[in-house]
Design an enzyme around this catalytic site. Structure first.
Site, PDB file in Angstrom:
ATOM      1  CG  ASN A 163      58.914   2.836  46.197  1.00  0.00           C
ATOM      2  OD1 ASN A 163      58.804   3.116  47.325  1.00  0.00           O
ATOM      3  ND2 ASN A 163      60.279   2.350  46.147  1.00  0.00           N
ATOM      4  NE  ARG A 215      56.965  10.691  56.528  1.00  0.00           N
ATOM      5  CZ  ARG A 215      55.889  10.774  55.810  1.00  0.00           C
ATOM      6  NH1 ARG A 215      54.800  10.601  56.104  1.00  0.00           N
ATOM      7  NH2 ARG A 215      56.375  11.554  54.756  1.00  0.00           N
ATOM      8  NE  ARG A 218      53.316  14.439  49.671  1.00  0.00           N
ATOM      9  CZ  ARG A 218      53.651  15.300  48.848  1.00  0.00           C
ATOM     10  NH1 ARG A 218      52.670  15.907  48.073  1.00  0.00           N
ATOM     11  NH2 ARG A 218      54.840  15.469  48.580  1.00  0.00           N
ATOM     12  CG  HIS A 269      61.722  17.144  56.989  1.00  0.00           C
ATOM     13  ND1 HIS A 269      62.937  16.939  56.630  1.00  0.00           N
ATOM     14  CD2 HIS A 269      60.847  15.958  56.584  1.00  0.00           C
ATOM     15  CE1 HIS A 269      63.149  15.664  56.386  1.00  0.00           C
ATOM     16  NE2 HIS A 269      61.973  15.044  56.301  1.00  0.00           N
ATOM     17  CE1 TYR A 312      61.990   3.315  55.395  1.00  0.00           C
ATOM     18  CE2 TYR A 312      62.034   5.494  55.867  1.00  0.00           C
ATOM     19  CZ  TYR A 312      61.369   4.307  55.445  1.00  0.00           C
ATOM     20  OH  TYR A 312      60.261   4.543  54.844  1.00  0.00           O
ATOM     21  NE  ARG A 332      66.349   7.105  49.150  1.00  0.00           N
ATOM     22  CZ  ARG A 332      65.307   7.585  49.948  1.00  0.00           C
ATOM     23  NH1 ARG A 332      65.548   7.340  51.304  1.00  0.00           N
ATOM     24  NH2 ARG A 332      64.469   8.562  49.554  1.00  0.00           N
ATOM     25  CG  HIS A 374      65.831   8.382  55.511  1.00  0.00           C
ATOM     26  ND1 HIS A 374      65.644   8.885  56.770  1.00  0.00           N
ATOM     27  CD2 HIS A 374      64.817   8.763  54.745  1.00  0.00           C
ATOM     28  CE1 HIS A 374      64.682   9.881  56.619  1.00  0.00           C
ATOM     29  NE2 HIS A 374      64.076   9.782  55.492  1.00  0.00           N
TER      30      HIS A 374
END
Length: 766
Positions: A61, A393, A423, A453, A486, A582, A610
């Site tokens: 992270n 993703r 990314r 997204h 997640y 979060r 998430h």
């Protein structure tokens, strides 16, 4: 300036909400989250190998934080940007505060490993030994292993008048060495890259005794560089900026532009140097000058510089040092489970969705047994006409992509939006684009000025009464691996309005513009900000009128200054606001006269939170005279004649400026009463969490909530127990969400052993 427009929910005497003191810094707030991640490695209640895993997560992270956020700040500094952010800090001021903050965090990580985890591992029979601590027989075996398996992979790169300074790749671990041939000559710097295709933790005795690869290399420099005198050695690691851009937001050929970005990252400017604590000043000065780094960007560190490879230990067969493995369960509405043959019976699945909406909750529910099964059915059902999906993703061996290819092979119209600008997933997504196009599937892979997204899929099906639309609107990616770790939500619905809205969104990906009218979905960047703002202001109007007013919002980040202002105004009007955020949160809770009614909580556990859930009471909140002054449970009283129904929304967007204004996002209303009860229960459990929950102070720091004499409430353990109970009784509610008497009852209902949450978490893994 004063915010005095009563129409937006504020009061005439309200303070100046443009004042920088009301806003926390985005970057420093994110670092507070990383402190909570690191705390999981320090927490004695966390099983030992899970603590090792959190050491690695912290490294990963912080690596990404320096690549993205610090890299972006350095670009602004180099460009001469001095404009402050909403909290009043210039880019340079943020950069300096980040470096001042992260240094002690790295020291804490090192101390955690050296003083706590490494000794605890040794006590448990898993030793990480210094090379000097090996026996003579072990050193002999290690020397043979080095000569045979490591030495051939190494390439020493000298820096002298005959050799340029070597290229050092991002995040690669290296050994810096000063050598000389003769006593009267200047030292020569040599860089040795620690190979990534060799085990970082070299087994001396498999499963019980290890030595670090960099220590093994250092101990055998005589074999790698004979006939020289080794003067000094030090491990080091550099981090490069990931914020590289081609001129213009989108080039004429987007694929070419993305490939160029990937290549540029290899040679991007350095933003951090981590180096061994005993490194000589001459080596630090050399590296700093060659990499153009300021002294503040150098972090001297004792012990390992990179804990990501310690996952080797996490994979050991030591159940006594781990949580009990969690296997996602089939959703009760799809009782046949993930291995069912739906290729011939897809109609049953669509009939189930058409009868009532379905709420999926990963990783409590299996991704393969729900989302993957939905796409399997669509690909093979002869009545399905078309499938559309938006991929941000996905897994490297994605079955989602394979089902879309199968659908095309079966004669269905297939259209896929693959976001090439996701990314660190650009290369993976480029490969999927090529595979999809090779199979004759139409692929859209970019929109000017926006990232896509949204996590959505649409199935168009011919039925007896006409064409029906089946939609999946989710908070998480179509990624089978991250779905195991997640926490995400997905709504499966046959609602015609939601389906028509998705038709409009998918048409935008291939068409010239995005429609500004939607029936039910909140869609960014066209309607979402305005709609969320209206919902917050409506709660403020109810509060001023003396009616129940409440907002509960669960998200990954609250960064957008305008949404923070709206929440401040709502709080000043008397709205009860609970935020489950979060990580990044710019809002300061508990400021007298501004945010008295706001709490901010964060849950950090075995799974990464998430999902996004937005709740607005809409004048129909609970009225419990026995609540003892506690915050009200969202939506636990039915709507009254003089109020509306409580409203719930789930989807892909956080309350960040980028999500609301610069990305294509979709958030869906949840209208089914049973599904709203499930969401209410999730929020209630999280608000009561005194095991994994943290509460923010007005200064942006956090305090971990503790149970004291109360029962232990751990969100993820309770939700796992609820999923077990639902699976066993074949009911998607599984437990009495109206009257959860205690967390112990929930754990027993889910098949747990009735021990405390602290004990229960010792039996599971992420």
């Amino acid at each position: 300036m004063s915010d005095s427009d009563d129409s937006d929910g504020s009061r005439g005497d309200s303070p100046d909400l443009d004042d920088t003191r009301y806003y926390l810094n985005r970057e420093l707030s994110h670092l507070e989250f990383q402190k909570r991640v690191l705390h999981e490695a320090l927490d004695e209640r966390t099983p030992l190998l899970e603590r090792v895993r959190f050491l690695g997560l912290f490294t990963k992270n912080l690596d990404e934080f320096f690549m993205k956020r610090v890299g972006g700040l350095k670009q602004q500094i180099d460009a001469g940007v001095t404009d402050p952010t909403v909290d009043g800090r210039t880019p340079r001021e943020q950069w300096r505060e980040i470096l001042d903050t992260t240094g002690p965090m790295f020291d804490r990580q090192t101390d955690c490993y050296r003083e706590v985890i490494r000794p605890a591992l040794a006590e448990a029979g898993v030793e990480i030994v210094d090379y000097d601590g090996l026996t003579a027989a072990e050193r002999e075996r290690m020397r043979a292993y080095f000569e045979e398996s490591v030495l051939p992979t190494l390439t020493p790169l000298a820096f002298d008048p005959a050799h340029p300074f070597p290229f050092i790749s991002n995040l690669s671990l290296s050994l810096g060495v000063f050598v000389r041939h003769d006593a009267d000559e200047d030292p020569i710097f040599t860089r040795i890259k620690v190979p990534q295709n060799r085990p970082r933790l070299v087994p001396v005795e498999e499963g019980s005794r290890y030595v670090l690869l960099e220590d093994l290399i250092e101990a055998h420099l005589d074999l790698l560089m004979p006939n020289v005198e080794v003067l000094d050695t030090a491990p080091f690691r550099i981090t490069r900026n990931a914020e590289v851009h081609r001129d213009g937001e989108v080039a004429e050929d987007l694929i070419e532009a993305i490939e160029e970005v990937i290549e540029q990252r290899r040679f991007a400017t350095a933003v951090r140097l981590e180096i061994g604590a005993d490194a000589p000043e001459a080596m630090i000065d050399l590296l700093r000058n060659q990499l153009d780094l300021d002294p503040e960007e150098v972090f001297r560190r004792a012990g390992p510089l990179d804990y990501r490879d310690f996952s080797t230990l996490v994979d050991l067969d030591r159940p006594d040092l781990k949580r009990e493995r969690w296997s996602p369960l089939p959703h009760p509405r799809f009782a046949e489970g993930p291995n069912a043959d739906v290729s011939l019976h897809g109609a049953d699945l669509f009939d189930e969705i058409a009868s009532d909406d379905v709420l999926l909750h990963h990783p409590y529910h299996s991704f393969d047994g729900t989302v993957q099964r939905f796409l399997d059915a669509a690909a093979n059902d002869p009545d399905v006409l078309a499938i559309k999906a938006a991929i941000y993703r996905t897994a490297s061996d994605s079955q989602v992509i394979q089902r879309l290819i199968d659908a095309a092979d079966n004669g269905k119209q297939v259209a896929v939006m693959v976001e090439l600008k996701a990314r660190f997933d650009e290369q993976n997504n480029l490969q999927w684009v090529r595979k999809l196009e090779e199979n004759g599937i139409h692929v859209a892979y970019g929109t000017v000025g926006l990232k896509t997204h949204t996590k959505t899929a649409l199935v168009v099906r011919e039925e007896d009464d006409g064409v029906k639309l089946y939609s999946h609107v989710a908070t998480g990616n179509y990624h089978s691996e991250t779905a195991k770790g997640y926490v995400d939500l997905g709504l499966l619905t046959a609602d015609r309005d939601v389906g028509q809205d998705l038709v409009t969104v998918f048409n935008f990906f291939t068409g010239p513009s995005l429609d500004e009218e939607f029936r039910k979905l909140l869609v960014a960047p066209v309607t979402m900000r305005e709609r969320f703002t209206d919902l917050v202001r409506r709660e403020a109007r109810y509060a001023r009128a003396g009616r129940p007013a409440r907002i509960v919002a669960k998200m990954n980040a609250l960064e957008d200054p305008e949404m923070v202002k709206e929440l401040y105004r709502a709080s000043m009007a008397g709205v009860d606001i609970d935020l489950l955020v979060r990580d990044i949160c710019r809002l300061r809770p508990g400021i007298e006269g501004v945010s008295d009614t706001v709490t901010v909580r964060s849950v950090v556990g075995r799974f990464l939170e998430h999902s996004r859930i937005y709740y607005f009471e809409n004048g129909a909140g609970p009225d419990d005279p026995d609540d003892g002054g506690e915050r009200r449970t969202p939506g636990s009283r039915p709507a009254t004649d003089d109020g509306g129904d409580p409203q719930y929304f789930v989807g892909s967007a956080d309350w960040m400026t980028r999500n609301l204004d610069y990305r294509v996002e979709a958030v869906a209303p949840v209208t089914d009463p049973d599904l709203r009860e499930q969401l209410r229960f999730v929020l209630e459990v999280m608000l009561h969490d005194n095991r994994s929950g943290w509460e923010m102070n007005a200064d942006g720091s956090y305090d971990q909530r503790t149970p004291g004499s109360d029962p232990v409430w751990g969100t993820q353990e309770i939700l796992m127990a609820a999923a077990r109970a639902a699976h066993e009784c074949d009911d998607d509610r599984g437990i009495d969400t109206d009257h959860p008497a205690s967390p112990g009852d929930l754990l027993v209902a889910g098949g747990a052993d009735g021990t405390s949450d602290a004990d229960a978490t010792d039996d599971a893994t992420d």
